[in-house]
Design a protein around this motif. Structure first.
Motif, PDB file in Angstrom:
ATOM      1  N   ALA A  34      -5.972 -11.438   8.008  1.00 24.04           N
ATOM      2  CA  ALA A  34      -6.420 -10.092   7.665  1.00 24.04           C
ATOM      3  C   ALA A  34      -5.269  -9.093   7.731  1.00 24.04           C
ATOM      4  O   ALA A  34      -5.139  -8.220   6.865  1.00 24.04           O
ATOM      5  N   LEU A  35      -4.432  -9.238   8.740  1.00 23.45           N
ATOM      6  CA  LEU A  35      -3.281  -8.346   8.872  1.00 23.45           C
ATOM      7  C   LEU A  35      -2.335  -8.501   7.683  1.00 23.45           C
ATOM      8  O   LEU A  35      -1.691  -7.541   7.261  1.00 23.45           O
ATOM      9  N   ASP A  36      -2.275  -9.703   7.134  1.00 24.35           N
ATOM     10  CA  ASP A  36      -1.391  -9.963   6.004  1.00 24.35           C
ATOM     11  C   ASP A  36      -1.868  -9.264   4.737  1.00 24.35           C
ATOM     12  O   ASP A  36      -1.072  -9.046   3.816  1.00 24.35           O
ATOM     13  N   THR A  37      -3.134  -8.926   4.698  1.00 18.44           N
ATOM     14  CA  THR A  37      -3.659  -8.229   3.519  1.00 18.44           C
ATOM     15  C   THR A  37      -3.521  -6.715   3.642  1.00 18.44           C
ATOM     16  O   THR A  37      -3.683  -5.999   2.654  1.00 18.44           O
ATOM     17  N   LEU A  38      -3.227  -6.244   4.848  1.00 22.43           N
ATOM     18  CA  LEU A  38      -3.080  -4.796   5.049  1.00 22.43           C
ATOM     19  C   LEU A  38      -1.742  -4.319   4.497  1.00 22.43           C
ATOM     20  O   LEU A  38      -0.710  -4.948   4.744  1.00 22.43           O
ATOM     21  N   PRO A  39      -1.707  -3.216   3.783  1.00 23.74           N
ATOM     22  CA  PRO A  39      -0.424  -2.637   3.384  1.00 23.74           C
ATOM     23  C   PRO A  39       0.363  -2.276   4.649  1.00 23.74           C
ATOM     24  O   PRO A  39      -0.232  -1.941   5.688  1.00 23.74           O
ATOM     25  N   PRO A  40       1.703  -2.345   4.609  1.00 19.36           N
ATOM     26  CA  PRO A  40       2.501  -2.040   5.799  1.00 19.36           C
ATOM     27  C   PRO A  40       2.155  -0.690   6.433  1.00 19.36           C
ATOM     28  O   PRO A  40       2.141  -0.565   7.656  1.00 19.36           O
ATOM     29  N   ALA A  70       6.314  -3.107   8.834  1.00 17.57           N
ATOM     30  CA  ALA A  70       5.769  -1.908   9.477  1.00 17.57           C
ATOM     31  C   ALA A  70       6.874  -1.072  10.126  1.00 17.57           C
ATOM     32  O   ALA A  70       6.849   0.160  10.076  1.00 17.57           O
ATOM     33  N   VAL A  71       7.857  -1.738  10.736  1.00 17.71           N
ATOM     34  CA  VAL A  71       8.972  -1.033  11.385  1.00 17.71           C
ATOM     35  C   VAL A  71       9.742  -0.191  10.371  1.00 17.71           C
ATOM     36  O   VAL A  71      10.104   0.965  10.642  1.00 17.71           O
ATOM     37  N   VAL A  72       9.989  -0.760   9.200  1.00 17.09           N
ATOM     38  CA  VAL A  72      10.702  -0.014   8.165  1.00 17.09           C
ATOM     39  C   VAL A  72       9.887   1.191   7.702  1.00 17.09           C
ATOM     40  O   VAL A  72      10.437   2.272   7.455  1.00 17.09           O
TER      41      VAL A  72
END
Length: 228
Positions: A34-40, A70-72
């Motif tokens: 699910a996290l992989d489908t979330l935009p950064p 997400a960090v970027v």
């Protein structure tokens, strides 16, 4: 996806709860997927909203690649203190010693990753640059010494990350520390200019005092008395 809709509506707490519920009902792998489908930017919204000093199921299960993106994205917030960035990185990179290297490599592999680590270390730029030459973070020590051991600086914070970059991720560190060195030199240049400007402001008073044979303080006292 329910969590994404909640994030778009500004309900970050609800999104976090939805992700936790997913992990509890369908397992960790379902959450990772699910996290992989979330935009950064949506993943970042969840990570940065919470106290990163506490354990979070999202922080515990986010993959290196997901977190690197997400960090970027965090750089876009323009937080000049980098407090959120530092908290996020510490909470995730040091959650599990066996994966710390994977997270660092993932950050280095994404565009803007090294720049994010420069931001992370920017408040400690002088100490990091000193560490490059003298292998110590003590800027008052200028004698080369034996290589500092990781156990000496395992603070799960900037010192440990700087040590890991220097000793285990040399290619990345070669992109990071010169930028910090340039930052230090630029700050020192500005400070020198300000000091010179202050000296120039004091010069007229010093010349006046020298011509009258008085100290600047005496010259001021005499002026005050005559005005009275």
């Amino acid at each position: 996806m329910k969590a994404a809709n909640l994030i778009r509506n500004g309900d970050i707490a609800g999104a976090e709860y939805a992700l936790v519920s997913l992990a509890e009902t369908e397992g960790d792998y379902a959450l990772v997927a699910a996290l992989d489908t979330l935009p950064p930017k949506d993943l970042l919204a969840v990570i940065r909203e919470y106290d990163t000093s506490k354990e979070s199921v999202v922080n515990l299960l986010v993959t290196p690649e997901q977190f690197a993106r997400a960090v970027v994205m965090e750089r876009l917030y323009g937080d000049h203190t980098h407090v959120r960035l530092r908290g996020m990185i510490n909470a995730v990179l040091f959650r599990d010693d066996t994966q710390t290297g994977d997270f660092i490599e993932a950050i280095g592999d994404v565009d803007g990753g090294c720049e994010a680590l420069i931001d992370y270390l920017s408040d400690r730029d002088e100490e990091v640059v000193h560490f490059v030459t003298y292998d110590t973070f003590n800027v008052n020590r200028t004698e080369e010494r034996d290589v500092v051991e990781k156990s000496e600086i395992s603070d799960r914070d900037w010192k440990e990350l700087a040590w890991l970059l220097k000793h285990e991720h040399e290619d990345m560190f070669e992109q990071i520390w010169p930028a910090l060195k340039k930052q230090v030199k630029e700050r020192q240049r500005r400070e020198a200019e300000l000091e010179l400007l202050e000296q120039k402001k004091l010069e007229p008073k010093a010349r006046t005092a020298s011509a009258t044979g008085d100290t600047p303080a005496t010259a001021l006292d005499d002026g005050e008395e005559s005005a009275l």
